[in-house]
Design an enzyme around this catalytic site. Sequence first.
Site, PDB file in Angstrom:
ATOM      1  N   SER A   1       0.809  -1.221   0.000  1.00  0.00           N
ATOM      2  CA  SER A   1       0.000   0.000   0.000  1.00  0.00           C
ATOM      3  C   SER A   1       0.842   1.270   0.000  1.00  0.00           C
ATOM      4  CB  SER A   1      -0.935   0.014   1.220  1.00  0.00           C
ATOM      5  OG  SER A   1      -1.863  -1.040   1.152  1.00  0.00           O
TER       6      SER A   1
ATOM      7  N   ASP B   1      -8.405  -4.292   3.345  1.00  0.00           N
ATOM      8  CA  ASP B   1      -7.102  -4.949   3.244  1.00  0.00           C
ATOM      9  C   ASP B   1      -6.763  -5.739   4.498  1.00  0.00           C
ATOM     10  OD1 ASP B   1      -4.078  -4.958   2.206  1.00  0.00           O
ATOM     11  OD2 ASP B   1      -4.045  -4.194   4.263  1.00  0.00           O
TER      12      ASP B   1
ATOM     13  N   ASP C   1      -5.901   0.031  -4.481  1.00  0.00           N
ATOM     14  CA  ASP C   1      -4.455   0.177  -4.621  1.00  0.00           C
ATOM     15  C   ASP C   1      -3.807  -1.124  -5.094  1.00  0.00           C
ATOM     16  OD1 ASP C   1      -5.105  -1.060  -2.235  1.00  0.00           O
ATOM     17  OD2 ASP C   1      -3.707   0.093  -1.000  1.00  0.00           O
TER      18      ASP C   1
ATOM     19  N   HIS D   1      -0.649  -9.878  -0.683  1.00  0.00           N
ATOM     20  CA  HIS D   1      -1.330  -9.143  -1.740  1.00  0.00           C
ATOM     21  C   HIS D   1      -1.250  -9.974  -3.013  1.00  0.00           C
ATOM     22  CE1 HIS D   1      -0.463  -5.034   0.383  1.00  0.00           C
ATOM     23  NE2 HIS D   1      -1.321  -5.795   1.039  1.00  0.00           N
TER      24      HIS D   1
END
Length: 535
Positions: free
Chosen positions: A109, A333, A374, A449
């Site tokens: 991020s 997230d 993002d 991620h």
Amino acid sequence: MESKRATVFLLLALSSCRAKVEEENPEYWRSQARDTLQSVLDRKLNTNVAKNILFFLGDGMGITTYTAARILKGQLQNQTGEETVMTMDTFPNVGLAKTYSVDFQIADSAATATAYLCGVKTNLNTIGVSAAARNGACKTQKGNEVTSILKWAKDAGKSVGIVTTTRVQHATPATSYAHSASRKWYSDADMPEAAEDGCTDIASQLLNNTDIDVIIGGGRKYMTPTGTKDLEYPTDFFSRGKRRDGRNLIDEWQKMKTGKVAHYVWNQTDFSAVDPETTDYLMALFEPGDMRFEAERDPKMDPSIVETTEKAIRILQKNPKGFFLLVEGGRIDQAHHAGRAFMALHEAVALDYAVAKGLELTNEEETLTVVMADHSHPFTFNGYPFRGQSILGKSPLWAQDVLPYTTLMYGNGPGHKLTNGKRPDIRNVDTKTKDYVQMAAVPTESATHSGEDVAVLARGPMAHLFQGVQEQNYIAHAMAYAACVGADLRHCQGQTEAPALQSTLTQEGNLAGGAQGVRLISSLLCALLVVLVLM
């Protein structure tokens, strides 16, 4: 094989029974498509200069999360869910952004925020600096700072604000105002060695770098001296202040605003009492760290992201020159990292309601609204569930090990569990609860991620700039162009020709000649390495 075919046939038969009667009529779909086509044909480009920029960021809200949240939102309204139209779905301009960082195929991020806020791609874990800076190396930070669109807007005379469901020192909001070789330098206690090299922590930069009108989120403990008891959790040791330098940044902020109507609040009661019409500045820190998940939020103590978004807009929109507001649904997230799909999707639904509130309070003719993620997560949507089946439920088609599995799963994460080489039997497990941890293919302490492109949605002035597949750093430049902030002012000057060659990096200390020199040295080293290998 015959058994499998029979199972699939039975599933198809059962699913057809669930179809809505009107959907069996071809004219239903043709009529719907005609209406949609006409609405697209009737669109007119909005080429106004954007007075305001309303930027919503769903941290970790990849395409799968976006789709699953749509279904959940509908199901929470007693609909089947798949056909639900979220507020985000109504945005006419849609593109994709490539999320890789300079040094990693899959970014975090911090690197992504530097791209879409500062217009420059950088390295993992760094915020507000170019890729010439190195993660955790304070000495590489100086001279490599890059500024964000929040600062460009402030310099243009606009009011600016940040709203987040995380701590205000976290990667996304921090990148709007701070420059740090490490996203983890929340307070000076987190950076003892770096402080000796002249770097400053993120919390102190919140006060000193840009005059931000509205600051809303969590993060109290990074603002007060070590051991300071938290007003909300006085007996909780981990909620106490962390600063080693003895500074109380909340007190300092209030003193800096002497002569202005400035409010610091930390609970819902005081927040509700803040009058936007008479308020110049607002700092609202509702938790020592990150704010609570929406599903666990105490409405008597903490406002929702809808409420914080509304308060911020009402304060900022008094400025006749307009505003820039960053609103982050940051805990999407964090829920994904924990493998908790329930929490992640409810956070995404809450963000969609905040987007709706933003549109309600602003004029599309003068406000550019952008929604994007993002990065994504290894989050999958699978298994042939029936139409209208709970998005948090189980696939009706079991796996080869004759055990059920959830519709939503992770490629890796804490949900990987094996007992004697077998997956858990979840037939009698309620997978729809907020604490359920989804199954994962690979065991990791925290889900990582993922690296696929993310959606970018836009409406308002110059929203048509947000189309196609673009590098993520393009977003900052497109927003700035639409609002005539930053270096490129062609839009408000009625020009579209390519500007004269200029570099904001040069203005910020990254000389082109220096970069060329680094590239030359790198090339020579590579050549030398090849020679040595061949020898």
